[in-house]
Design a protein around this motif. Sequence first.
Motif, PDB file in Angstrom:
ATOM      1  N   GLU A  61       6.604 114.356 -55.111  1.00  0.00           N
ATOM      2  CA  GLU A  61       7.748 113.440 -55.096  1.00  0.00           C
ATOM      3  C   GLU A  61       8.775 113.978 -56.078  1.00  0.00           C
ATOM      4  O   GLU A  61       8.424 114.712 -57.009  1.00  0.00           O
ATOM      5  N   THR A  62      10.017 113.563 -55.892  1.00  0.00           N
ATOM      6  CA  THR A  62      11.075 114.027 -56.791  1.00  0.00           C
ATOM      7  C   THR A  62      10.826 113.532 -58.216  1.00  0.00           C
ATOM      8  O   THR A  62      10.168 112.508 -58.430  1.00  0.00           O
ATOM      9  N   SER A  63      11.356 114.278 -59.160  1.00  0.00           N
ATOM     10  CA  SER A  63      11.245 113.888 -60.560  1.00  0.00           C
ATOM     11  C   SER A  63      12.268 114.673 -61.367  1.00  0.00           C
ATOM     12  O   SER A  63      12.464 115.865 -61.113  1.00  0.00           O
ATOM     13  N   THR A  64      12.900 114.023 -62.310  1.00  0.00           N
ATOM     14  CA  THR A  64      13.721 114.735 -63.297  1.00  0.00           C
ATOM     15  C   THR A  64      13.007 114.708 -64.638  1.00  0.00           C
ATOM     16  O   THR A  64      12.664 115.748 -65.211  1.00  0.00           O
ATOM     17  N   ARG A  65      12.733 113.499 -65.134  1.00  0.00           N
ATOM     18  CA  ARG A  65      12.204 113.345 -66.483  1.00  0.00           C
ATOM     19  C   ARG A  65      10.779 113.872 -66.627  1.00  0.00           C
ATOM     20  O   ARG A  65      10.476 114.659 -67.529  1.00  0.00           O
ATOM     21  N   THR A  66       9.883 113.430 -65.737  1.00  0.00           N
ATOM     22  CA  THR A  66       8.461 113.729 -65.940  1.00  0.00           C
ATOM     23  C   THR A  66       8.189 115.224 -65.761  1.00  0.00           C
ATOM     24  O   THR A  66       7.524 115.849 -66.607  1.00  0.00           O
ATOM     25  N   ARG A  67       8.716 115.808 -64.687  1.00  0.00           N
ATOM     26  CA  ARG A  67       8.433 117.220 -64.436  1.00  0.00           C
ATOM     27  C   ARG A  67       9.019 118.096 -65.539  1.00  0.00           C
ATOM     28  O   ARG A  67       8.367 118.979 -66.080  1.00  0.00           O
ATOM     29  N   VAL A 114      -0.020 116.266 -61.595  1.00  0.00           N
ATOM     30  CA  VAL A 114       0.262 115.970 -60.181  1.00  0.00           C
ATOM     31  C   VAL A 114       0.972 114.634 -60.003  1.00  0.00           C
ATOM     32  O   VAL A 114       0.629 113.636 -60.636  1.00  0.00           O
ATOM     33  N   ARG A 115       2.001 114.659 -59.160  1.00  0.00           N
ATOM     34  CA  ARG A 115       2.688 113.426 -58.716  1.00  0.00           C
ATOM     35  C   ARG A 115       2.608 113.383 -57.201  1.00  0.00           C
ATOM     36  O   ARG A 115       2.868 114.388 -56.522  1.00  0.00           O
ATOM     37  N   HIS A 116       2.266 112.205 -56.680  1.00  0.00           N
ATOM     38  CA  HIS A 116       2.099 112.068 -55.224  1.00  0.00           C
ATOM     39  C   HIS A 116       2.411 110.631 -54.845  1.00  0.00           C
ATOM     40  O   HIS A 116       2.253 109.716 -55.653  1.00  0.00           O
ATOM     41  N   GLU A 142      -0.409 104.088 -60.854  1.00  0.00           N
ATOM     42  CA  GLU A 142      -0.303 104.287 -62.312  1.00  0.00           C
ATOM     43  C   GLU A 142       0.659 105.425 -62.641  1.00  0.00           C
ATOM     44  O   GLU A 142       0.853 106.363 -61.845  1.00  0.00           O
ATOM     45  N   HIS A 143       1.246 105.352 -63.814  1.00  0.00           N
ATOM     46  CA  HIS A 143       2.084 106.422 -64.383  1.00  0.00           C
ATOM     47  C   HIS A 143       1.778 106.406 -65.886  1.00  0.00           C
ATOM     48  O   HIS A 143       2.575 105.938 -66.700  1.00  0.00           O
ATOM     49  N   PRO A 144       0.597 106.909 -66.246  1.00  0.00           N
ATOM     50  CA  PRO A 144       0.122 106.675 -67.621  1.00  0.00           C
ATOM     51  C   PRO A 144       0.996 107.284 -68.710  1.00  0.00           C
ATOM     52  O   PRO A 144       1.176 106.668 -69.768  1.00  0.00           O
ATOM     53  N   THR A 145       1.546 108.500 -68.487  1.00  0.00           N
ATOM     54  CA  THR A 145       2.333 109.074 -69.587  1.00  0.00           C
ATOM     55  C   THR A 145       3.639 108.306 -69.789  1.00  0.00           C
ATOM     56  O   THR A 145       4.187 108.298 -70.895  1.00  0.00           O
ATOM     57  N   GLN A 146       4.150 107.636 -68.748  1.00  0.00           N
ATOM     58  CA  GLN A 146       5.336 106.793 -68.926  1.00  0.00           C
ATOM     59  C   GLN A 146       4.997 105.615 -69.844  1.00  0.00           C
ATOM     60  O   GLN A 146       5.746 105.302 -70.773  1.00  0.00           O
ATOM     61  N   ALA A 147       3.848 104.973 -69.589  1.00  0.00           N
ATOM     62  CA  ALA A 147       3.471 103.836 -70.438  1.00  0.00           C
ATOM     63  C   ALA A 147       3.232 104.294 -71.884  1.00  0.00           C
ATOM     64  O   ALA A 147       3.589 103.588 -72.832  1.00  0.00           O
ATOM     65  N   HIS A 269      14.264 101.264 -69.919  1.00  0.00           N
ATOM     66  CA  HIS A 269      14.269 101.535 -68.476  1.00  0.00           C
ATOM     67  C   HIS A 269      13.594 102.893 -68.291  1.00  0.00           C
ATOM     68  O   HIS A 269      13.973 103.856 -68.962  1.00  0.00           O
ATOM     69  N   PRO A 270      12.612 102.998 -67.371  1.00  0.00           N
ATOM     70  CA  PRO A 270      11.940 104.296 -67.226  1.00  0.00           C
ATOM     71  C   PRO A 270      12.819 105.358 -66.583  1.00  0.00           C
ATOM     72  O   PRO A 270      12.535 106.555 -66.700  1.00  0.00           O
ATOM     73  N   GLY A 271      13.898 104.914 -65.907  1.00  0.00           N
ATOM     74  CA  GLY A 271      14.743 105.850 -65.167  1.00  0.00           C
ATOM     75  C   GLY A 271      14.055 106.270 -63.876  1.00  0.00           C
ATOM     76  O   GLY A 271      12.838 106.169 -63.769  1.00  0.00           O
ATOM     77  N   PRO A 272      14.804 106.729 -62.896  1.00  0.00           N
ATOM     78  CA  PRO A 272      16.259 106.743 -62.891  1.00  0.00           C
ATOM     79  C   PRO A 272      16.827 105.329 -62.741  1.00  0.00           C
ATOM     80  O   PRO A 272      16.221 104.493 -62.085  1.00  0.00           O
ATOM     81  N   MET A 273      17.986 105.106 -63.372  1.00  0.00           N
ATOM     82  CA  MET A 273      18.608 103.772 -63.321  1.00  0.00           C
ATOM     83  C   MET A 273      19.520 103.653 -62.118  1.00  0.00           C
ATOM     84  O   MET A 273      20.177 104.621 -61.741  1.00  0.00           O
TER      85      MET A 273
HETATM   86  N1   CP Z   1      10.380 107.768 -65.238  1.00  0.00           N
HETATM   87  C1   CP Z   1      10.155 108.751 -64.337  1.00  0.00           C
HETATM   88  O1   CP Z   1       9.030 108.955 -63.872  1.00  0.00           O
HETATM   89  O2   CP Z   1      11.255 109.498 -64.027  1.00  0.00           O
HETATM   90  P1   CP Z   1      11.283 110.735 -63.035  1.00  0.00           P
HETATM   91  O3   CP Z   1      11.070 110.208 -61.633  1.00  0.00           O
HETATM   92  O4   CP Z   1      12.641 111.370 -63.214  1.00  0.00           O
HETATM   93  O5   CP Z   1      10.168 111.672 -63.422  1.00  0.00           O
END
Ligand code: CP
Length: 318
Positions: A61-67, A114-116, A142-147, A269-273
């Motif tokens: 899945e798309t990601s800016t922050r996590t990846r 991994v993100r899926h 779950e998104h443990p590293t975000q928490a 806010h976890p983003g994206p906003m």
């Molecule tokens: N918060 C978060 O998971 O952002 P990304 O989708 O940009 O990784």
Amino acid sequence: MADGGFGRLIGRKRHLLGIAGLDPRAVASVLDLAETYISLARKGGARDVLRGRTVLNLFFETSTRTRTSFELAGKRLGADVINMSPSGSAMAKGESLLDTATTLNAMAIDVLVVRHDQAGTAALLAQKVEACVINAGDGAHEHPTQALLDALTIRRHRGTLAGLTVAICGDVLHSRVARSNVRLLTMMGSRVRLCGPPTLLPAGAAEWGVEVFTDLRAALREADVVMMLRLQRERMSRAFVPSSREYFRFYGLDPEKLALAKPDALVMHPGPMNRGVEIDSSVADDLAHSVIEEQVEMGVAVRMAVLDLLVRDARRNA
Ligand code: CP
């Protein structure tokens, strides 16, 4: 950490598959280590920690922050970091996820991030590969590293997570961030309020050890922390809200609604906003309350700590 390690033990390796499976000691240990990495996250300097180790980011899945922050975290600690997307891999030719996992296994990857979009993918891969697996978000699970990065951000401002009132507001139904935060914050002694329109609150949420609200104003009253969630339209199979404009009127955070929270309330806010949908720009950009950029910064430090703890344990058990 009752058995002395961080994360869930499967075979000989530990994995971070969710906040479920961690205890308060494990959460405190990763936050404490992340604190020590904050300055190194900005400028590097601990390149021996993961020297010779390989971290693979596998994002379906798309990601800016996590990846990006996992890439930075790995590089700051001296790892070789590889980014792989399904469109640029043999999966685009029809190779299955499990065949891909077997292939990666043969290359002796140390950590697989991994993100899926399917819940349970990280847990499935943890059974199939010898690498430590980190769940970077699986469906609405779950998104443990975000928490963990949210907890670090709150703890830096309030000194503790215990006794705080945290309002998590918006599209709770589709939110893995909400589920991981509920687990972590309730475990660490926060009072959690969930708020959203009835269509966006999961059935059974009241059994999660939280208070459930459909009135945002009531949920915000005297809150220490206000965490806003995005409408996750990519997970919606039908219309859950009448219109973005009406949603913002009732569930968007603006200065007037924020004034109901404590005077020094943190806005997260976890983003994206989606500005003007779940949050007004004047609130998102108000540095007297908003710690949204700091959350992103803490993401690198937390991911450094998670990589360090998992690889350290794997080295010990090799
Ligand atoms: N918060 C978060 O998971 O952002 P990304 O989708 O940009 O990784």
